[in-house]
Design an enzyme around this catalytic site. Structure first.
Site, PDB file in Angstrom:
ATOM      1  N   GLY A   1     -17.985  27.442 -42.506  1.00  0.00           N
ATOM      2  CA  GLY A   1     -18.676  28.317 -43.461  1.00  0.00           C
ATOM      3  C   GLY A   1     -19.391  27.537 -44.547  1.00  0.00           C
ATOM      4  CB  CYS A   2     -18.320  24.662 -46.579  1.00  0.00           C
ATOM      5  SG  CYS A   2     -16.858  25.523 -47.201  1.00  0.00           S
ATOM      6  CB  THR A   3     -21.383  23.316 -42.276  1.00  0.00           C
ATOM      7  OG1 THR A   3     -20.318  22.371 -42.437  1.00  0.00           O
ATOM      8  CG2 THR A   3     -22.584  22.642 -41.635  1.00  0.00           C
TER       9      THR A   3
ATOM     10  N   GLY B   1     -24.342  25.272 -47.118  1.00  0.00           N
ATOM     11  CA  GLY B   1     -25.103  24.100 -47.530  1.00  0.00           C
ATOM     12  C   GLY B   1     -26.436  24.002 -46.805  1.00  0.00           C
TER      13      GLY B   1
END
Length: 152
Positions: free
Chosen positions: A44-46, A49
């Site tokens: 999710g963080c990728t 970003g």
């Protein structure tokens, strides 16, 4: 306790992925998006970003700066940015200075506590104007950009 809309955003001085200290005053006169994410190099963080990097020009054209924030350290952020060619700053907050000052929530996942995916929108005068909690990273950047344009 969570920071309230209409109140000044907490002052900060935190290093980015290159070790350069970024401060709230660096963004004076611009809208600022501070998105809190749980952990570098996770799915999710990728997505988040990559999405904010892909739309960086649209944000810049609207006088908006975007920075990511997590408790990961500078070297972790550097690796994460290099791996995915991020062009946005990721601020390292391993001591939870800004994370704590904003009152960002925490949740448990598989026995580990993580900071909740939360986005803060700060106006050019340093005042908090909008908070998104428990964010779905897919398409979030589009909603944030549209909402700020309505506030401008």
């Amino acid at each position: 306790m969570a920071i309230e809309i209409g109140r000044p955003f907490p002052d900060f001085a935190l290093p980015n992925q290159d070790g350069k200290v970024r401060k709230l005053k660096d963004f004076a006169g611009k809208w600022l998006v501070v998105y809190v994410y749980p952990k570098d190099d996770t799915p999710g963080c990728t997505i988040q970003g990559r999405s904010f990097t892909a739309t960086k020009e649209a944000f810049s054209n609207a006088n908006i700066e975007v920075i990511g924030l997590s408790e990961d350290d500078v070297s972790s952020h550097k690796h994460f940015c290099d791996k995915f060619s991020f062009t946005i700053d990721l601020l390292a907050d391993p001591k939870h200075e800004l994370l704590g000052a904003t009152g960002t929530g925490r949740s448990e996942w598989k026995g580990t506590m993580y900071w909740d995916r939360t986005t803060y929108v700060v106006d050019p005068g340093g005042v908090l104007r909008k908070v998104y909690e428990k964010v779905d990273p897919k398409g979030h950047e589009v909603m944030v950009l549209e909402d700020i344009k309505k506030l401008q």
